[in-house]
Design an enzyme around this catalytic site. Structure first.
Site, short mmCIF file in Angstrom:
data_model
loop_
_atom_site.label_atom_id
_atom_site.label_comp_id
_atom_site.label_asym_id
_atom_site.label_seq_id
_atom_site.Cartn_x
_atom_site.Cartn_y
_atom_site.Cartn_z
N LYS A 218 5.61 -5.80 -13.28
CA LYS A 218 7.12 -5.15 -12.91
C LYS A 218 8.18 -6.33 -13.22
O LYS A 218 9.29 -6.20 -13.73
CB LYS A 218 7.02 -4.86 -11.51
CG LYS A 218 8.53 -4.30 -10.95
CD LYS A 218 8.24 -3.86 -9.63
CE LYS A 218 9.81 -3.51 -8.89
NZ LYS A 218 9.57 -3.02 -7.49
N GLU A 224 -0.55 -14.86 -13.53
CA GLU A 224 -1.90 -14.41 -14.11
C GLU A 224 -1.53 -13.47 -15.15
O GLU A 224 -2.22 -13.76 -16.38
CB GLU A 224 -2.64 -13.72 -12.79
CG GLU A 224 -3.09 -14.30 -11.76
CD GLU A 224 -2.24 -14.26 -10.64
OE1 GLU A 224 -0.90 -14.22 -10.84
OE2 GLU A 224 -2.69 -14.39 -9.47
N HIS A 400 -26.63 2.75 2.64
CA HIS A 400 -27.34 1.53 2.54
C HIS A 400 -26.85 0.20 2.76
O HIS A 400 -27.52 -0.62 2.23
CB HIS A 400 -28.17 1.96 1.43
CG HIS A 400 -28.71 3.29 1.50
ND1 HIS A 400 -30.01 3.48 2.01
CD2 HIS A 400 -28.26 4.40 1.12
CE1 HIS A 400 -30.01 4.99 1.67
NE2 HIS A 400 -29.06 5.51 1.39
N LYS A 525 1.73 -18.54 -3.79
CA LYS A 525 2.34 -18.50 -5.32
C LYS A 525 2.93 -19.99 -5.52
O LYS A 525 2.61 -20.62 -6.56
CB LYS A 525 3.26 -17.47 -5.81
CG LYS A 525 2.51 -16.20 -5.96
CD LYS A 525 3.72 -15.01 -6.24
CE LYS A 525 2.91 -13.64 -6.26
NZ LYS A 525 3.94 -12.74 -6.35
O1 F6P Z 1 0.49 -9.73 -5.18
C1 F6P Z 1 1.94 -9.57 -5.03
C2 F6P Z 1 2.53 -8.68 -6.28
O2 F6P Z 1 3.94 -8.81 -6.31
C3 F6P Z 1 2.27 -7.18 -5.85
O3 F6P Z 1 3.02 -6.56 -5.08
C4 F6P Z 1 2.48 -6.59 -7.32
O4 F6P Z 1 1.99 -5.58 -7.41
C5 F6P Z 1 1.67 -7.45 -8.13
O5 F6P Z 1 2.08 -8.90 -7.56
C6 F6P Z 1 2.04 -7.60 -9.72
O6 F6P Z 1 3.37 -8.02 -9.90
P1 F6P Z 1 4.17 -7.73 -11.22
O7 F6P Z 1 4.00 -6.29 -11.58
O8 F6P Z 1 5.42 -8.14 -11.03
O9 F6P Z 1 3.32 -8.51 -12.22
#
Ligand code: F6P
Length: 573
Positions: A218, A224, A400, A525
């Site tokens: 988004k 990452e 289990h 973060k």
């Molecule tokens: O873990 C926090 C977060 O902001 C989530 O809410 C979101 O879905 C995820 O990181 C990934 O964010 P992005 O889609 O901006 O990479």
């Protein structure tokens, strides 16, 4: 405090008293004897049956919960969400994931829950773009790789909401006959963790010539995802040259500038979504639709969207809360957490294909409702009791593993999800029941074992030796709900998703918090960024004279300093 707030507090106190004075003296074994109550404590929607007779509740409890829903202005809050009001106050955003699966014509909705026309129209434009794109790739002629080969494999890079939902849907449909047919010859992998081993696993057996990489983010800034995207860009370029990126990488994002800066042409290779789609509520946007349409075809995904919309419609328009399934789910969620004090709950699908359902819902719930203040930043109505720890595994595997604790240790309210038909039936000659019936025997048995339990008297009558009696007692009185559908197809996957998305919203509305922001993920973060700089500094200094080694030591406490030193100390083992 607004008068509705006062009213809310009054009903809250009534519910507390009711829980301690009435419910604590009742056992589910007794409550389940009451046929009238059992009949009343169920709701149906087409083939879906939702049975909540095993909740620790009486008709009076339900009336009080409904009073609480009304005091919390639940109906008005649902209306405001559907109308596109900016109910995510801290981010000044609307919450419109329901628009992602709405039919194009907004006039189908009653006026009080009518979605903004502009949002729905933009959604349909992107859906059309995804349909065209996925067909071109799947046909293997119009959009091919840099060396002219069809792109049969897809790696979807993303994390959190940009990963968990799409993976849940992918797994749920992988063994659905129709979806599996449509996916023949294609592979979809997910790459979420920044752990380089996840790169290794995601790429195992893939050929860059036939691989399309979808970068889903988004913000297009998530550390990452961006490192994984750069890693796969390098993998593609090393094999196919720099120009391969245009044919082998596309993006799903709200951040056009960052997509462009990364080297993907927004005109050709970007699928947009909007700030009014929360990450964890984004499965029905291009986040899920791009990778899943590539795998299963757009037709199957249309059925998935229709299933989610079916629940949206029911949620928005059924104003008798006793019949509104997501509202009932939310009411009992709050009842169990805030009034009975159960801070954990289990999601137990009796379907192996739902193996990634609980991890997705875990994020939907825990990132949404794990909050410390109310929607206005004030103290919560009950600061000790919001948000629930969610976990789950498909049955019968969980039986289990952790069910021992559920039967005789802590009380963990559970949702059982089952199906009348298997995705892949097996009937063995000579067996008394089909393999699916065998599975479902457990789906029916476990809720009763939890609710009814087994008494000392019953054990004595069975001749259990005295020394084992206490060990074999099942206290029972452990609540659950049971949900039964016809079969796990694309429509039902969409319905399941929407039911649980709305449960989270209802719970947040009742707790009066903001389910749609996630400030609690920020601090980690920021600290990771500082540590990353420290690791870079130390790596640079490696092998060089020790001068300046400890220059930034004062940034870290003794424990972190020790751990960092240990990380840089070669192991002698
Ligand atoms: O873990 C926090 C977060 O902001 C989530 O809410 C979101 O879905 C995820 O990181 C990934 O964010 P992005 O889609 O901006 O990479």
């Amino acid at each position: 405090m607004a008068s509705s707030g006062v009213h809310m507090h009054q009903v809250w106190r009534k519910l507390k008293t009711h829980a301690s004075d009435v419910i604590s003296n009742l056992h589910l074994a007794q409550l389940l004897q009451d046929e009238q109550r059992c009949t009343a404590f169920r709701a149906t929607l087409n083939d879906l049956v939702y049975d909540y007779a095993r909740q620790r509740a009486t008709p009076e409890t339900l009336s009080l919960l409904i009073e609480f829903a009304d005091a919390s202005e639940l109906g008005a809050k649902i209306d405001r969400m559907f109308q596109g009001e900016k109910i995510n106050l801290t981010e000044d955003r609307a919450v419109l994931h329901v628009a992602l699966r709405a039919p194009r014509d907004p006039t189908i909705w009653p006026a009080s829950v009518r979605l903004p026309e502009q949002a729905v129209s933009e959604v349909h434009d992107v859906l059309a773009q995804i349909e065209r794109f996925s067909e071109r790739i799947r046909k293997g002629r119009e959009w091919v790789g840099a060396t002219g080969k069809p792109l049969t494999d897809v790696v979807s890079i993303g994390i959190g909401g940009s990963y968990l939902g799409p993976e849940f849907v992918y797994e749920a449909l992988r063994t659905d006959h129709k979806a599996a047919e449509a996916a023949r010859g294609r592979r979809l992998r997910f790459l979420a963790n920044v752990d380089p081993t996840d790169v290794h696993r995601a790429l195992d057996g893939l050929n860059p010539e036939t691989t399309l990489v979808v970068v889903v983010s988004k913000t297009f800034t998530t550390a990452e995802t961006m490192l994984n995207a750069r890693t796969l860009k390098r993998w593609l370029m090393d094999a196919l040259g720099e120009s391969a990126v245009a044919k082998h990488m596309v993006a799903v994002s709200t951040n056009t500038e960052a997509v462009k800066a990364f080297g993907i042409d927004p005109q050709e290779g970007m699928f947009r979504f909007w700030d009014w789609v929360g990450g964890r509520f984004s499965v029905c946007s291009a986040v899920g639709l791009v990778p899943l349409s590539l795998q299963y075809g757009f037709g199957i995904m249309r059925e998935f969207l229709a299933g989610a919309h079916e629940i949206d419609w029911h949620f928005a328009t059924e104003r008798d809360w006793r019949k509104n399934i997501p509202v009932l789910m939310g009411l009992f969620g709050v009842w169990n957490a805030s009034f009975l004090g159960y801070s954990t709950r289990a999601l137990l699908p009796y379907a192996q294909a739902l193996l990634r359902f609980a991890p997705h819902i875990q994020q939907v719930d825990m990132e949404s409702n794990g909050k410390g203040v109310d929607i206005h930043g004030e103290a919560l109505i009950d600061p000790t009791a919001t948000g629930v720890v969610d976990f789950g595994e498909p049955g019968t595997n969980g039986q289990h593993s952790f069910y021992q604790l559920m039967h005789q240790g802590r009380v963990i309210p559970a949702d059982f999800v089952g199906f009348r038909r298997s995705q892949t039936p097996i009937v063995l000659e000579g067996e008394p029941v089909s393999n699916h019936d065998e599975l479902m025997s457990n789906f029916f048995a476990q809720p009763d074992a939890l609710a009814i339990g087994k008494t000392r008297e019953e054990l004595v009558a069975e001749g259990v030796p005295e020394a084992l009696l206490n060990h074999k007692i099942f206290p029972g009185n452990r609540p659950s709900s049971s949900m039964l559908f016809d079969c796990l197809d694309a429509r039902t996957v969409g319905r399941l998703l929407a039911l649980y998305e709305h449960r989270a919203a209802v719970e947040g509305f009742l707790w009066n918090l903001n389910s749609f922001d996630q400030w609690g993920v920020e601090l980690g973060k920021v600290l990771a960024k500082r540590i990353r700089n420290e690791l870079a500094r130390r790596r640079q200094a490696e092998g060089k004279p020790a001068a300046g080694q400890a220059a930034t030591d004062h940034h870290w406490n003794a424990s972190t300093r020790f751990l960092l030193d240990a990380y840089f100390t070669p192991s002698t083992g």
